[in-house]
Design a protein around this motif. Sequence first.
Motif, PDB file in Angstrom:
ATOM      1  N   GLY A 176      27.268  21.461  35.332  1.00 35.49           N
ATOM      2  CA  GLY A 176      27.826  21.972  36.573  1.00 35.49           C
ATOM      3  C   GLY A 176      26.720  20.950  37.393  1.00 35.49           C
ATOM      4  N   ARG A 177      26.241  20.094  36.703  1.00 36.64           N
ATOM      5  CA  ARG A 177      26.279  19.025  37.601  1.00 36.64           C
ATOM      6  C   ARG A 177      26.962  17.527  38.343  1.00 36.64           C
ATOM      7  N   GLY A 178      27.402  18.016  39.251  1.00 33.20           N
ATOM      8  CA  GLY A 178      28.209  16.961  40.171  1.00 33.20           C
ATOM      9  C   GLY A 178      30.037  17.788  40.075  1.00 33.20           C
ATOM     10  N   GLN A 179      29.492  18.645  40.002  1.00 35.62           N
ATOM     11  CA  GLN A 179      31.057  19.972  40.089  1.00 35.62           C
ATOM     12  C   GLN A 179      30.757  20.785  40.904  1.00 35.62           C
ATOM     13  N   TRP A 180      30.165  20.763  41.681  1.00 34.16           N
ATOM     14  CA  TRP A 180      30.498  21.764  43.642  1.00 34.16           C
ATOM     15  C   TRP A 180      32.006  21.234  43.452  1.00 34.16           C
ATOM     16  N   GLY A 181      32.539  22.488  44.199  1.00 32.55           N
ATOM     17  CA  GLY A 181      33.859  22.765  44.871  1.00 32.55           C
ATOM     18  C   GLY A 181      34.834  22.430  43.597  1.00 32.55           C
ATOM     19  N   LEU A 182      34.277  21.344  42.552  1.00 33.00           N
ATOM     20  CA  LEU A 182      35.538  21.209  41.316  1.00 33.00           C
ATOM     21  C   LEU A 182      35.800  21.990  39.885  1.00 33.00           C
ATOM     22  N   ALA A 183      35.372  21.344  38.756  1.00 33.81           N
ATOM     23  CA  ALA A 183      34.972  23.026  37.774  1.00 33.81           C
ATOM     24  C   ALA A 183      34.131  23.724  37.912  1.00 33.81           C
ATOM     25  N   MET A 184      33.190  23.537  38.724  1.00 38.79           N
ATOM     26  CA  MET A 184      32.357  25.134  39.431  1.00 38.79           C
ATOM     27  C   MET A 184      33.801  25.902  40.164  1.00 38.79           C
ATOM     28  N   GLN A 185      34.574  25.438  40.815  1.00 39.55           N
ATOM     29  CA  GLN A 185      35.019  26.336  41.876  1.00 39.55           C
ATOM     30  C   GLN A 185      36.679  26.745  40.788  1.00 39.55           C
ATOM     31  N   ASP A 186      36.351  26.149  39.968  1.00 35.68           N
ATOM     32  CA  ASP A 186      37.729  26.124  38.803  1.00 35.68           C
ATOM     33  C   ASP A 186      37.307  27.610  38.080  1.00 35.68           C
ATOM     34  N   ASP A 187      36.268  27.623  37.326  1.00 31.47           N
ATOM     35  CA  ASP A 187      35.355  28.949  37.168  1.00 31.47           C
ATOM     36  C   ASP A 187      35.587  30.138  37.385  1.00 31.47           C
ATOM     37  N   LEU A 188      35.738  29.897  39.207  1.00 32.90           N
ATOM     38  CA  LEU A 188      36.304  30.967  39.479  1.00 32.90           C
ATOM     39  C   LEU A 188      37.430  31.587  39.583  1.00 32.90           C
ATOM     40  N   THR A 189      38.570  30.690  39.556  1.00 30.39           N
ATOM     41  CA  THR A 189      39.968  30.495  39.566  1.00 30.39           C
ATOM     42  C   THR A 189      40.455  30.997  37.896  1.00 30.39           C
ATOM     43  N   ASP A 190      39.207  30.769  37.270  1.00 32.32           N
ATOM     44  CA  ASP A 190      39.887  31.064  36.044  1.00 32.32           C
ATOM     45  C   ASP A 190      39.182  32.347  35.138  1.00 32.32           C
ATOM     46  N   ALA A 191      38.475  32.545  36.960  1.00 28.20           N
ATOM     47  CA  ALA A 191      37.979  34.256  36.310  1.00 28.20           C
ATOM     48  C   ALA A 191      39.274  35.419  36.672  1.00 28.20           C
ATOM     49  N   VAL A 192      39.000  34.843  37.961  1.00 30.33           N
ATOM     50  CA  VAL A 192      41.075  35.637  38.407  1.00 30.33           C
ATOM     51  C   VAL A 192      41.973  36.025  37.730  1.00 30.33           C
ATOM     52  N   LYS A 193      42.036  34.637  36.848  1.00 28.36           N
ATOM     53  CA  LYS A 193      43.195  34.421  36.077  1.00 28.36           C
ATOM     54  C   LYS A 193      43.012  35.481  34.735  1.00 28.36           C
ATOM     55  N   TRP A 194      42.106  35.632  34.561  1.00 34.08           N
ATOM     56  CA  TRP A 194      41.330  36.497  33.289  1.00 34.08           C
ATOM     57  C   TRP A 194      41.641  38.125  33.245  1.00 34.08           C
ATOM     58  N   ALA A 195      41.801  38.741  34.685  1.00 35.55           N
ATOM     59  CA  ALA A 195      40.933  39.718  35.585  1.00 35.55           C
ATOM     60  C   ALA A 195      42.293  40.167  36.071  1.00 35.55           C
ATOM     61  N   ALA A 196      43.645  39.348  36.000  1.00 36.75           N
ATOM     62  CA  ALA A 196      45.096  39.520  36.250  1.00 36.75           C
ATOM     63  C   ALA A 196      45.390  39.518  34.535  1.00 36.75           C
ATOM     64  N   ASP A 197      45.494  38.840  33.802  1.00 34.51           N
ATOM     65  CA  ASP A 197      46.006  39.315  32.343  1.00 34.51           C
ATOM     66  C   ASP A 197      45.191  39.870  31.138  1.00 34.51           C
ATOM     67  N   SER A 198      44.252  40.537  32.095  1.00 34.31           N
ATOM     68  CA  SER A 198      43.974  42.080  30.605  1.00 34.31           C
ATOM     69  C   SER A 198      44.517  43.177  31.551  1.00 34.31           C
ATOM     70  N   GLY A 199      44.938  42.853  33.001  1.00 36.82           N
ATOM     71  CA  GLY A 199      45.421  44.279  33.732  1.00 36.82           C
ATOM     72  C   GLY A 199      44.608  44.592  34.223  1.00 36.82           C
ATOM     73  N   LEU A 200      43.118  44.365  34.673  1.00 41.36           N
ATOM     74  CA  LEU A 200      42.228  44.965  35.581  1.00 41.36           C
ATOM     75  C   LEU A 200      42.817  44.614  36.962  1.00 41.36           C
TER      76      LEU A 200
END
Length: 650
Positions: free
Chosen positions: A477-501
């Motif tokens: 997470g070092r150096g990733q505020w608003g970058l890869a850390m933020q991508d992790d959140l949108t990837d969580a949404v993708k998982w939730a949609a792809d899983s049908g949840l």
Amino acid sequence: MTYQGFKGLFGGFVLFAAVPLGATESAPAGLPHAPASTISAESFGQLPFMEAPKLSPDGTRIATKLAIKGQQRLAIIPLDKTQHIAMIDPGASDINGWSWVNNDWLIAKIGSTSLVEGDSWYLRRTLSISADGKTMHMLGKDDAAQSADDVLWIAQDGSPHVRIALQTSIYSSQPGFWPEVRDYDVTTGRSTLVQRPVETVMDWYADPAGTVRLGMGYEDASRSYRLLYRDSATQSFRTVSRARGRDADLGNTPAVFLPEPGKALGFDDADGFNALYPLDLATLKTGPKLFGVPGYDIGNVITGDGGSRLVGVRYTDTHARTHWFDPKLADVQAKIDAAVGTRTAEIVSWSRDFSVLMVWVGGADRPGAYYEYRPEEGVMHLFATLNDALGTAAYGPVSTIHYKARDGLDIAAVLTVPRGKPAKNLPLILMPHGGPFARDDESWDWWAQFLASRGYAVLQPNYRGSSGYGGDFTKKGRGQWGLAMQDDLTDAVKWAADSGLADAKRVCIVGGSYGGYAAFRAAGRDAAVYRCAVSYAGVADMPAMLRYDGAFLNGGRAKDYFRDQAPDLKAVSPVYDAAHFAMPILILHGKKDTVVPVAQSRSMVARLKAAGKPYRYVEQPLGDHHFSREADRVQFLTELEAFLKENNPA
């Protein structure tokens, strides 16, 4: 010279005696689940009625924090006469901790924000209180400067003595700026000097006998650290370790001083995860691992006999657990676990002879209750429910899921879903935790459970940089505020949609502190992912936070931290991106927040207003960073529900 302006502060303590103990009855464990939609925001927003009960050494009283009419009080409760409570109203001060000294006295750590030479300072003190609540002493009241609540040692022989490190000056040019250690008689408030100040040493550590054995020094200008150590009070301190720079590491340091000469226990992450090891104090080298949990860092150690004996280790995998080294407590834990079934039981306090225990029983789906348990009797007696409106019934089911980030990193997330409703195609609230060096687990979360009761699935990712998953995961997470850390959140949404949840078209992001930052960032960056955003006490302007934190003691270290969070702080600061906000946003902030100042949200609101963007701003005049007031909790849930009903209805 001592700054005399501190005299007269912390004068607002009021004693209320013989107050009846309420909220000790709960609905039977077998009560049918109430229709979640009928439960009010006021019910979910209740402060926990009881917090961290601690038994006196003889097991006849508990000291605890109680929520009375939405305000927190310190209470001393005799177990045989629970109707006779001594309650201490802290006034404008915070109650930050409490411990028994002996059967007749306890100490409480308190804090309050006050003006000192025109600036707002958070002052810390230690208060001694008689067990009947009739006598109180402010320890160091005539000498203490800013910090006077670092309790190093409590006597274990029944004598009324504690040792506290405290500053006696606010001026760094004076010796008293660096803490001295004093031995206090809690019955009188009188003290004697034990350890003189040493320049740059802010942190002292004592062994179970009360001997100050260890000191940690830090010099901000050069980012230099040093570790001072001695074997006994008759020796002088010697420097045993030095380190310098942003990633300085002093090596292994003692967490527990053992009775054997030269022996201790310490933490080390040599295999990638924080674990407990024996430590040789002569060489500061560790022996074979004593305890660790594969894939997770361990937390704090639990000691007995004044800190000289290892009793247990707390850790969290999917939820908080305790590994007991003490065979009596291990046996009791096994028996209680068998009795409570799918619920979780945690032994939170015990008398010195283990004849009386306080046990919390609850779970991620229920706030739970405290029980008095006597092993010889073998019966759990209900002492207090944490939320009388919710009782002990189960609410939204909670589980841990795993998903892959776009770069393949495995990420754990906590999922809460509405009870009695199929977990398919639900509206989703993505809820990142604060910190960001923190984590969510399967524990009662009043935000998540409130949202689940309204029909939402709630997903809480432990994105890269979170704590508890080893050093490598944190470093990602070092150096990733608003970058890869933020991508992790949108990837969580993708998982939730792809899983049908989740329904991908009905997703909002809600968060506080760093989670509030993530909500701000999403509003300007991820319009294709979220319909709306909610920020509570969020960071909006990272350069401004660097200046704010950098103004405090050792501010250079704080500035280094913020500079490490992104290659370009301004580029990832939402306040400079207001023109790109593409969704409605609800912003809430407490005026008394000293962690993330209210100026962060005010500046965000000003930029949104200038850009003509939709927003609602609610400022809580008495609100802090931690929702210490019940009224602020209820207002937050009420505003949140109304906002979501309009912008992402369930």
